[in-house]
Design an enzyme around this catalytic site. Structure first.
Site, PDB file in Angstrom:
ATOM      1  CB  SER A 142      10.315   8.420  16.575  1.00 12.62           C
ATOM      2  OG  SER A 142       9.934   9.608  15.924  1.00 12.62           O
ATOM      3  CD  GLU A 236      13.646  13.877  21.734  1.00 15.05           C
ATOM      4  OE1 GLU A 236      12.757  13.703  20.862  1.00 15.05           O
ATOM      5  OE2 GLU A 236      14.012  13.002  22.524  1.00 15.05           O
ATOM      6  CG  HIS A 266      13.741  12.350  17.696  1.00 12.48           C
ATOM      7  ND1 HIS A 266      12.645  12.301  18.527  1.00 12.48           N
ATOM      8  CD2 HIS A 266      13.406  11.607  16.598  1.00 12.48           C
ATOM      9  CE1 HIS A 266      11.690  11.583  17.968  1.00 12.48           C
ATOM     10  NE2 HIS A 266      12.130  11.141  16.803  1.00 12.48           N
TER      11      HIS A 266
END
Length: 302
Positions: A142, A236, A266
């Site tokens: 991320s 996502e 995610h």
């Protein structure tokens, strides 16, 4: 075919209370509370990485000369070495390498580019300590994936030696949220929406341009970067942060292995204790990293 565990996790995620109304402190604490301890056989050793808090994380048999430099996710405002210690241990085991997890400074107390500066300092410390750049793979999930790319861009601009490869897991590469998947996957994504991302992009940027390449590497010049492994879930909202990055990197001559995992959410890789698909993804990362770190040795022998 999706596992029954995936269906259970998706149902749990979709039934969880929405995070939009939670304070920064509540969101941080929720992530800390969910942290799992590493297995007893994983060795964790705190260290100062050029003044940045860090931790060596090594599974049994991990090669100390092969290093996975790991940057945790958490939207640049939360997450820690502790929240990702178990995951880093799994990566160390799969990759046969020693991980070093970095506790970079968080927003909004420390806005961009503080986190980037910390990651660059950790890299310099690692190389100055004798680890060859060709025996390092940079990785992050991320926001950590964005930081891994920011490090690569910084090193490339300085004409400094680069790592063997980078592993990017559901990377956040565009803080402007301009990808079409922001709307296309809005109903399908059980974890992250555009409003949430906008909130913490602003907290991290502190007034800086969202298209600054060190904040949003998608908007940077990707020529000369090392090979990239990108894993992203098909549902996502951040899907296009990965697909557009892969397209742009390939156009710039960068070798890219883009893996879009069907039905995954995610950073599903962090759910390996419950989710078979997560461990499968980690095993794929391990194979990729082992091959990337073996390449410089083969080149020297040739």
């Amino acid at each position: 075919m999706a596992s029954t565990a995936l269906q259970a996790i998706l149902q749990q995620l979709r039934s969880a209370p929405r995070r939009d109304g939670l304070s920064l402190e509540q969101l941080r604490q929720a992530m800390e509370d969910a942290a799992a301890p590493p297995p007893p056989d994983v060795r964790c050793t705190p260290v100062s990485a050029g003044g940045v808090p860090a931790e060596w994380i090594a599974a049994p048999g991990a090669d100390p000369q092969r290093v996975l430099l790991f940057f945790h996710g958490g939207g640049y405002y939360r997450g820690s070495i502790r929240t990702h210690r178990e995951f880093a241990g799994r990566l160390s085991r799969a990759c046969g390498a020693t991980a070093v997890a970095i506790g970079y400074r968080l927003a909004p107390e420390h806005v961009f580019p503080a986190a980037v500066d910390d990651c660059v300092a950790a890299w310099r410390w690692l190389v100055a300590g004798g680890t060859a750049p060709g025996q390092i793979v940079v990785a992050g999930d991320s926001a950590g994936g964005g930081l891994a790319l920011a490090l690569l861009l910084t090193l490339r601009r300085a004409n400094a030696p680069l790592p063997a490869a980078a592993v990017l897991l559901s990377p956040w590469t565009d803080l402007a949220q301009s990808g079409a998947s922001m709307e296309r996957n809005a109903a399908a994504d059980p974890t992250i929406g555009k409003g949430y991302l906008d909130r913490f992009a602003q907290a991290y940027l502190g007034g800086a341009d969202a298209r600054n390449p060190l904040a949003s590497p998608l908007h940077g010049d990707l020529r000369g970067l090392p090979p990239l492994l990108i894993q992203v879930g098909s549902v996502e909202t951040l899907l296009d942060d990965s697909t557009r990055l892969a397209e742009k990197a390939r156009a710039a001559g960068v070798p890219v292995d883009l893996q879009v995992w069907d039905g995954m959410f995610h950073v599903w890789q962090r759910h390996a204790a419950q989710l078979p698909e997560a461990q499968q993804a980690i095993d794929a990362i391990g194979a990729y990293v082992r091959e990337a770190l073996a390449a410089p040795q083969r080149a020297r022998r040739a």
